[in-house]
Design an enzyme around this catalytic site. Structure first.
Site, PDB file in Angstrom:
ATOM      1  N   HIS A  78       9.264   0.029  -3.084  1.00 14.34           N
ATOM      2  CA  HIS A  78      10.006   0.086  -1.832  1.00 14.34           C
ATOM      3  C   HIS A  78      11.376  -0.574  -1.990  1.00 14.34           C
ATOM      4  O   HIS A  78      11.483  -1.662  -2.563  1.00 14.34           O
ATOM      5  CB  HIS A  78       9.226  -0.608  -0.712  1.00 14.34           C
ATOM      6  N   ASP A 125       7.044  -4.988  -5.406  1.00 14.21           N
ATOM      7  CA  ASP A 125       6.061  -3.954  -5.733  1.00 14.21           C
ATOM      8  C   ASP A 125       6.656  -2.824  -6.572  1.00 14.21           C
ATOM      9  O   ASP A 125       5.928  -1.970  -7.092  1.00 14.21           O
ATOM     10  CB  ASP A 125       5.415  -3.385  -4.466  1.00 14.21           C
ATOM     11  N   ASN A 128       3.430   9.304  -0.890  1.00 13.47           N
ATOM     12  CA  ASN A 128       2.058   8.802  -0.933  1.00 13.47           C
ATOM     13  C   ASN A 128       1.096   9.850  -1.480  1.00 13.47           C
ATOM     14  O   ASN A 128       0.107   9.504  -2.136  1.00 13.47           O
ATOM     15  CB  ASN A 128       1.620   8.336   0.460  1.00 13.47           C
ATOM     16  N   SER A 152       6.581   4.940   4.536  1.00  9.53           N
ATOM     17  CA  SER A 152       7.110   3.572   4.484  1.00  9.53           C
ATOM     18  C   SER A 152       8.563   3.518   4.037  1.00  9.53           C
ATOM     19  O   SER A 152       9.283   2.578   4.373  1.00  9.53           O
ATOM     20  CB  SER A 152       6.251   2.722   3.550  1.00  9.53           C
ATOM     21  N   GLY A 211       2.300   4.378   4.626  1.00  6.89           N
ATOM     22  CA  GLY A 211       1.057   4.937   4.116  1.00  6.89           C
ATOM     23  C   GLY A 211       0.832   6.381   4.474  1.00  6.89           C
ATOM     24  O   GLY A 211      -0.149   6.984   4.031  1.00  6.89           O
TER      25      GLY A 211
END
Length: 235
Positions: A207, A204, A123, A58, A95
């Site tokens: 990112h 979040d 991840n 991502s 992801g």
């Protein structure tokens, strides 16, 4: 032979000689120019266009951002602004893990790719994946690309401190070890300069914002330019 005849004869010879020289120059000059263009360093002639693929998760895909703000787009714009003839394709999948990248590397990196910017592992770290699994997958990606004659620039990741010192030590060692093994250019930490900065990350906290991506691009740009120089030399 009279003087007039001699002048006419000399004139015909001069005209013929001029025609021959002109013909030779017409044939030779383009070939010479092509040779200069092919071998000239960037900035002194027209450099060959290079096709890069950013293979990642991502952070590459541009999660939560407009397509034009994603890392590959901003990187391509920054490189072109500095005079590089380059295209950076976005092969980021949100992801994705290192193993997921390995599963799709063959079709995510098409024939005709000159180089790959490999950004995977975040991840794996967030899921607490065994670093041995992550390292093995990244190694296999690099080996597969190497077998296809496609060089790699490795963008590293670092483990969060709350995962414990043993995990951090094992995870953080993946990227330098891989770079040393294959002789890769390594950008040690993809999120350098923005990790933990609320102003440069989405809500979040994981990112980057558009400005955060711009900071990433500014940080990695010298490594990418070094990579391009290596590609143009065929190393």
């Amino acid at each position: 032979m009279g003087r007039a005849s001699m002048l006419r004869h000399d004139g015909r010879r001069a005209a013929l000689a001029f025609l021959i020289v002109s013909l030779v120059m017409t044939l030779v000059t383009p070939l010479h120019a092509q040779g200069l263009s092919k071998d000239a360093p960037e900035g002194t002639g027209k450099a060959r266009h290079l096709n890069l693929v950013a293979l990642g998760d991502s952070l590459t895909a541009g999660y939560g951002l407009p397509a034009a703000a994603a890392f590959p787009v901003q990187l391509e714009a920054a490189l072109r602004a500095r005079g590089h003839a380059v295209t950076v394709a976005n092969a980021g999948v949100s992801g994705d893990t290192a193993t997921g990248g390995l599963d799709r590397v063959d079709w995510s990196v098409p024939d005709g790719t000159d180089g790959v910017i490999l950004e995977l592992g975040a991840n794996d770290m967030l899921r607490g994946t065994d670093p041995a699994v992550t390292g093995k997958a990244l190694d296999a990606i690099v080996a597969r690309l190497k077998a296809r004659g496609i060089p790699v620039l490795l963008a590293g990741m670092r483990a969060a401190p709350n995962l414990g010192p043993d995990y951090v030590r094992r995870f953080d060692a993946i990227y330098p070890r891989l770079a040393e093994r294959y002789g890769l250019i390594l950008y040690p930490f993809f999120l350098d300069g923005i990790a933990g900065d609320r102003g440069l990350n989405l809500a979040d906290g994981l990112h980057p914002t558009k400005d955060g991506v711009a900071r990433v691009v500014a940080g990695i740009l010298p490594s990418v330019e070094e990579f391009l120089a290596r590609l143009r030399k065929g190393a």
